[in-house]
Scaffold this motif. Structure first.
Motif, PDB file in Angstrom:
ATOM      1  N   PRO A 269      26.529  22.063  29.480  1.00  0.00           N
ATOM      2  CA  PRO A 269      26.062  23.446  29.650  1.00  0.00           C
ATOM      3  C   PRO A 269      26.454  23.879  31.191  1.00  0.00           C
ATOM      4  N   GLU A 270      26.130  22.727  32.098  1.00  0.00           N
ATOM      5  CA  GLU A 270      26.501  23.067  33.573  1.00  0.00           C
ATOM      6  C   GLU A 270      27.940  23.270  33.940  1.00  0.00           C
ATOM      7  N   THR A 271      28.572  22.469  33.091  1.00  0.00           N
ATOM      8  CA  THR A 271      30.161  22.679  33.229  1.00  0.00           C
ATOM      9  C   THR A 271      30.743  24.143  32.707  1.00  0.00           C
ATOM     10  N   GLN A 272      29.868  24.505  31.892  1.00  0.00           N
ATOM     11  CA  GLN A 272      30.411  25.709  31.015  1.00  0.00           C
ATOM     12  C   GLN A 272      30.305  26.899  32.145  1.00  0.00           C
ATOM     13  N   ARG A 416      29.868  47.317  36.007  1.00  0.00           N
ATOM     14  CA  ARG A 416      30.439  45.897  36.488  1.00  0.00           C
ATOM     15  C   ARG A 416      30.255  45.074  35.421  1.00  0.00           C
ATOM     16  N   SER A 417      29.035  44.834  35.073  1.00  0.00           N
ATOM     17  CA  SER A 417      28.609  43.956  33.796  1.00  0.00           C
ATOM     18  C   SER A 417      29.260  44.203  32.396  1.00  0.00           C
ATOM     19  N   TYR A 418      29.194  45.797  32.195  1.00  0.00           N
ATOM     20  CA  TYR A 418      29.843  46.121  30.875  1.00  0.00           C
ATOM     21  C   TYR A 418      31.222  45.675  30.820  1.00  0.00           C
ATOM     22  N   VAL A 419      32.000  45.924  32.059  1.00  0.00           N
ATOM     23  CA  VAL A 419      33.621  45.619  31.637  1.00  0.00           C
ATOM     24  C   VAL A 419      33.721  44.232  31.560  1.00  0.00           C
ATOM     25  N   TYR A 420      32.924  43.372  32.147  1.00  0.00           N
ATOM     26  CA  TYR A 420      33.157  41.982  32.057  1.00  0.00           C
ATOM     27  C   TYR A 420      32.944  41.502  30.636  1.00  0.00           C
ATOM     28  N   ARG A 421      32.029  42.076  29.896  1.00  0.00           N
ATOM     29  CA  ARG A 421      31.694  41.859  28.430  1.00  0.00           C
ATOM     30  C   ARG A 421      32.757  42.283  27.705  1.00  0.00           C
ATOM     31  N   GLN A 422      33.348  43.526  27.962  1.00  0.00           N
ATOM     32  CA  GLN A 422      34.470  43.928  27.043  1.00  0.00           C
ATOM     33  C   GLN A 422      35.739  43.381  27.351  1.00  0.00           C
ATOM     34  N   MET A 423      36.076  42.987  28.554  1.00  0.00           N
ATOM     35  CA  MET A 423      37.299  42.276  28.738  1.00  0.00           C
ATOM     36  C   MET A 423      37.224  40.904  27.874  1.00  0.00           C
ATOM     37  N   ALA A 467      21.271  37.406  31.673  1.00  0.00           N
ATOM     38  CA  ALA A 467      20.340  37.366  30.862  1.00  0.00           C
ATOM     39  C   ALA A 467      20.398  35.866  30.545  1.00  0.00           C
ATOM     40  N   GLY A 468      19.813  34.822  31.327  1.00  0.00           N
ATOM     41  CA  GLY A 468      20.152  33.364  31.356  1.00  0.00           C
ATOM     42  C   GLY A 468      21.432  33.068  31.924  1.00  0.00           C
ATOM     43  N   ASP A 469      22.435  32.574  31.095  1.00  0.00           N
ATOM     44  CA  ASP A 469      23.789  32.212  31.736  1.00  0.00           C
ATOM     45  C   ASP A 469      24.587  33.150  31.153  1.00  0.00           C
ATOM     46  N   GLU A 470      24.314  34.265  30.751  1.00  0.00           N
ATOM     47  CA  GLU A 470      25.226  35.223  30.128  1.00  0.00           C
ATOM     48  C   GLU A 470      25.236  36.446  30.732  1.00  0.00           C
ATOM     49  N   ILE A 471      26.250  37.065  30.981  1.00  0.00           N
ATOM     50  CA  ILE A 471      26.289  38.511  31.326  1.00  0.00           C
ATOM     51  C   ILE A 471      25.934  39.403  30.441  1.00  0.00           C
ATOM     52  N   VAL A 472      25.209  40.309  30.682  1.00  0.00           N
ATOM     53  CA  VAL A 472      24.542  40.954  29.688  1.00  0.00           C
ATOM     54  C   VAL A 472      25.529  42.278  29.350  1.00  0.00           C
ATOM     55  N   ASN A 473      25.210  42.775  28.045  1.00  0.00           N
ATOM     56  CA  ASN A 473      25.983  43.805  27.386  1.00  0.00           C
ATOM     57  C   ASN A 473      25.269  45.125  28.069  1.00  0.00           C
ATOM     58  N   ALA A 474      25.524  45.742  29.103  1.00  0.00           N
ATOM     59  CA  ALA A 474      24.670  46.672  30.078  1.00  0.00           C
ATOM     60  C   ALA A 474      25.240  48.277  29.401  1.00  0.00           C
ATOM     61  N   TYR A 475      24.844  48.264  28.053  1.00  0.00           N
ATOM     62  CA  TYR A 475      24.829  49.857  27.620  1.00  0.00           C
ATOM     63  C   TYR A 475      24.104  50.687  28.412  1.00  0.00           C
ATOM     64  N   GLY A 712      14.075  41.314  31.905  1.00  0.00           N
ATOM     65  CA  GLY A 712      14.273  39.939  32.153  1.00  0.00           C
ATOM     66  C   GLY A 712      15.631  39.632  32.892  1.00  0.00           C
ATOM     67  N   VAL A 713      16.333  40.542  33.237  1.00  0.00           N
ATOM     68  CA  VAL A 713      17.621  40.327  33.904  1.00  0.00           C
ATOM     69  C   VAL A 713      17.580  39.829  35.239  1.00  0.00           C
ATOM     70  N   LYS A 714      18.541  39.364  35.770  1.00  0.00           N
ATOM     71  CA  LYS A 714      18.832  38.935  37.035  1.00  0.00           C
ATOM     72  C   LYS A 714      20.031  39.524  37.505  1.00  0.00           C
ATOM     73  N   VAL A 715      19.982  40.096  38.950  1.00  0.00           N
ATOM     74  CA  VAL A 715      21.260  40.580  39.556  1.00  0.00           C
ATOM     75  C   VAL A 715      21.654  39.501  40.230  1.00  0.00           C
ATOM     76  N   LYS A 716      22.930  38.844  39.948  1.00  0.00           N
ATOM     77  CA  LYS A 716      23.769  38.075  40.825  1.00  0.00           C
ATOM     78  C   LYS A 716      24.841  38.349  40.912  1.00  0.00           C
ATOM     79  N   LYS A 717      25.593  37.629  41.891  1.00  0.00           N
ATOM     80  CA  LYS A 717      27.154  37.884  42.018  1.00  0.00           C
ATOM     81  C   LYS A 717      27.793  36.916  41.239  1.00  0.00           C
ATOM     82  N   THR A 718      29.209  37.533  40.772  1.00  0.00           N
ATOM     83  CA  THR A 718      29.819  36.655  39.742  1.00  0.00           C
ATOM     84  C   THR A 718      30.527  35.212  40.091  1.00  0.00           C
ATOM     85  N   ALA A 719      30.491  34.971  41.511  1.00  0.00           N
ATOM     86  CA  ALA A 719      31.101  33.901  42.075  1.00  0.00           C
ATOM     87  C   ALA A 719      30.498  33.519  43.337  1.00  0.00           C
TER      88      ALA A 719
END
Length: 719
Positions: A269-272, A416-423, A467-475, A712-719
């Motif tokens: 999980p850490e490597t993922q 930004r969240s939405y486009v990453y999920r759709q990509m 949401a956790g370790d996953e970017i949310v599908n920000a509809y 319950g989401v957290k706003v964080k930078k992608t890198a």
């Protein structure tokens, strides 16, 4: 004789036939535009033949060497005329003979142009397809029929899942076998015929391995499970060592895996988490639609800066420079089918424009590069652009700058969240793209970018919601009627989207709960009607003209349009429509609307906790249809909508699409119209854009706005 000469000769022949007639009946002066659906007369002939073919007893594999009349009838469905020889509808399972092929060629007016001898001998598949492709060359002037190579992964009723997409099954699909490759004829996402079994090996990438058993491998590919025979023993041993969850590339041909490549063991999980952060791209590939369609017949390009076009000509790379305001026609590129050209503007902030023949711009300007591709159906254009610059235009196109800085920042993070999920879904990989520029994804390049849009994107640079370790599908959507929804509106598992909850937008309830400690629930019809009738209900987005609206619907006069819309949407979402015949005492499931007659009434069968209609029933004279999913409900009812009046008193006559699925239904006996009392604009899930504007006006920060709409989401930078 080349194609141009053939067409000229064919056209002259058809004109002569039109003047003099054939067998005493007048013919058209030219072929009508090749159509996607056969005309009514021809369709009835084909339907009977295809049904017989699909229900025929199972035959030997050797039967694939020949072509039945049912399959050839399917292949000819690109024509709108009744051209099948007499008796074919009764003999769909019989093989095509030389004499029957000769008759068919005569019926389409190509006798003398395509030589074929008579005789009772049945024709092999190769011979039939050679004749068929000659007919396509003359008759399919709009390239309605495409030739593709597919790998069959599974078949289910009338669908065939391939390596790229799900195609509808035509008459020939029953002869196809899982994990074999075929050259097929496709029209409108339907396989209408098979040319031959292909010798081509197809590769499935990003395959996740579940287990290895004997000489087969069980895998997950694009969320579907498959158990595939395997001939690569070395590859099987590598998979066993890598263990469950390993990823790999599978090379498949002839019903089995022939080679397993690029096997990678499942990481921790850490490597993922670390890998995901590293693999998130900083660019996106956007398909630029032509008024909702993928292809352009003609398009022009220009730029404010010096710009250039790079393409490969005769295996050599060619680069041509252009000056600012030069106008280039795509046809001057002389792209061959399968060819492409990359267009770039000088400088990091240089913009490219799509234009008309007069040089007038039809776009707001694109950063990055434009790649124009050509295939058999025409040209299509993909914009490869940095995500942050893509977001400038999305924020501008999706939200007015007047909504305020914090609302714009919230919109930027959502987008930004939405486009990453759709990509990651990569739905447009067939067209070298990941998303498109329409409301199918996010509106892009439809409004001028202003400084406030740029500031919102730059102030939140790289920020997404997790949401956790996953970017949310920000509809997100335009405006609510006072509540938001969860995934129940699309009939999906709500537990998989725990951050999308039913929320009240009453300003006095910052938690989103209707009352302290209670979850909002408007599933009872009387509760919903009581709330929707309150035109002054407090809500953050009550300033939207869509907060409350009323509409009139006339079903009886629009019965034809209604049935056509049901058929259209049912083809897209077959699981969301259930037909029942009521011709006899006990309702019985039906396959279509055939024999249902006129419309009797419309009513809500099920409403969700958020107030959204989950199941709408339309009762006909001899049947009924249950419709699920908010988009389908809005589209079907909308085709019969006569007019709508909004909260601000403005009106619109027949917009063709209901603003939302949050409405009650009553019937006015005097006008004989259905009256809809509704509110909101859009699907209603996630962030209300007007709601965000109301919150920003009350002093909420963008992170507070996001935390309200996404639990319950957290706003964080992608890198």
């Amino acid at each position: 004789m080349d194609r141009a000469e053939k067409l000229k000769k064919y056209g002259n022949k058809r004109k002569r036939q039109a003047r003099h007639g054939r067998n005493g009946s007048a013919r058209g002066t030219s072929r009508q535009k090749a159509v996607r659906l056969a005309g009514a007369a021809f369709a009835s002939v084909c339907l009977a033949g295809l049904l017989l073919f699909l229900l025929r007893p199972k035959k030997d594999d050797t039967d694939f060497l020949y072509v039945t009349k049912g399959e050839l009838a399917s292949c000819m469905s690109f024509l709108a005329e009744e051209i099948l020889p007499d008796g074919w509808e009764k003999e769909a399972d019989a093989y095509v003979t030389q004499a029957e092929m000769k008759t068919l060629i005569h019926n389409v007016g190509l006798a003398g142009l395509i030589p074929v001898s008579g005789g009772t001998e049945r024709l092999g598949r190769q011979a039939v397809t050679e004749y068929y492709e000659q007919m396509l060359d003359y008759l399919d002037l709009e390239n309605a029929v495409q030739k593709e190579t597919i790998l069959v992964l599974s078949r289910d009723g009338k669908t065939c899942r391939t390596q790229e997409e799900t195609l509808q099954a035509g008459a020939a699909v029953s002869g196809l076998k899982d994990f074999y490759t075929y050259a097929v004829y496709v029209m409108d996402d339907q396989i209408i015929g098979v040319k031959a079994e292909s010798e081509k090996t197809m590769a499935l990438r990003q395959v996740q391995v579940q287990s290895v058993s004997g000489d087969s491998v069980q895998v997950i590919y694009q969320t579907k499970k498959y158990k595939i025979p395997c001939k690569d023993q070395t590859g099987i041993e590598e998979l066993k060592r890598a263990g469950s969850g390993a990823s790999c590339v599978l090379c498949i041909k002839g019903g089995a895996i022939t080679k397993i490549k690029e096997t990678t063991a499942k990481s921790s999980p850490e490597t993922q988490k670390k890998s995901q952060a590293q693999t998130l791209s900083d660019s996106v590939k956007v398909l630029l639609l032509n008024q909702g369609k993928i292809y352009y017949d003609q398009i022009f390009f220009t730029s404010d800066n010096p710009w250039s076009v790079k393409q490969t000509v005769k295996k050599k790379e060619k680069k041509t420079a252009y000056q600012p305001s030069d106008l280039l026609s795509v046809k001057k590129l002389k792209l061959s089918k399968g060819g492409s050209a990359v267009i770039t503007s000088a400088g990091e902030n240089g913009k490219l424009y799509l234009a008309g023949a007069d040089g007038g711009r039809i776009s707001k300007g694109y950063y990055g590069s434009l790649t124009v591709y050509r295939d058999t159906e025409g040209y299509y254009v993909v914009n490869h652009v940095k995500i942050e610059k893509y977001l400038y235009s999305v924020v501008a196109s999706e939200m007015p700058a007047s909504f305020g800085a914090e609302a714009l920042k919230a919109q930027a993070v959502c987008a930004r969240s939405y486009v990453y999920r759709q990509m990651a879904a990569n739905d447009y990989r067939r067209y070298h793209a990941q998303i498109d520029d329409s409301t199918n994804y996010q509106v892009y390049n439809k409004s001028e970018v202003v400084e406030a849009d740029i500031e919102a994107v730059e102030a939140t640079a790289g920020e997404v919601m997790y949401a956790g370790d996953e970017i949310v599908n920000a509809y997100y959507f335009s405006s609510s009627f006072g509540y938001t929804s969860g995934m129940e509106i699309w009939g999906q598992d709500e537990a998989a989207y725990p951050y999308l909850k039913v929320k009240s937008l009453n300003p006095s309830q910052k938690s989103g709960k209707a009352k302290t400690g209670q979850t909002p629930d408007l599933s009872r019809e009387e509760d919903f009607q009581a709330y929707i009738s309150d035109r002054k209900a407090p809500a953050f987005d009550s300033h939207s003209r869509y907060f409350r609206w009323t509409a009139k619907v006339e079903l009886s006069a629009a019965v034809k349009e209604l049935k056509n819309k049901i058929k259209e949407r049912q083809k897209v979402n077959p699981d969301h429509f259930t037909f029942y015949s009521t011709a006899k005492q006990k309702p019985k499931k039906a396959a279509s609307l055939k024999g249902f007659g006129g419309v009797k009434k419309m009513y809500v069968s099920k409403r969700g906790r958020s107030g959204a209609i989950l199941v709408l029933t339309i009762q006909f004279e001899f049947g009924k249809v249950e419709i699920k999913s908010e988009y389908n409900i809005r589209a079907v009812v909308g085709c019969a909508m006569e007019g709508i009046t909004y909260a601000d008193g403005t009106a619109n006559s027949g917009p063709g699409f209901v603003p939302s699925a949050y409405f009650s239904i009553s019937f006015d006996k005097k006008s004989k119209r259905y009256l809809l009392s509704g509110g909101g604009n859009g699907h209603g899930m996630g962030m209300s854009q007007y709601g965000a504007a109301g919150m920003a006006k009350e002093g909420w920060s963008y992170k507070e706005i996001l935390a309200f709409f996404y639990d319950g989401v957290k706003v964080k930078k992608t890198a």
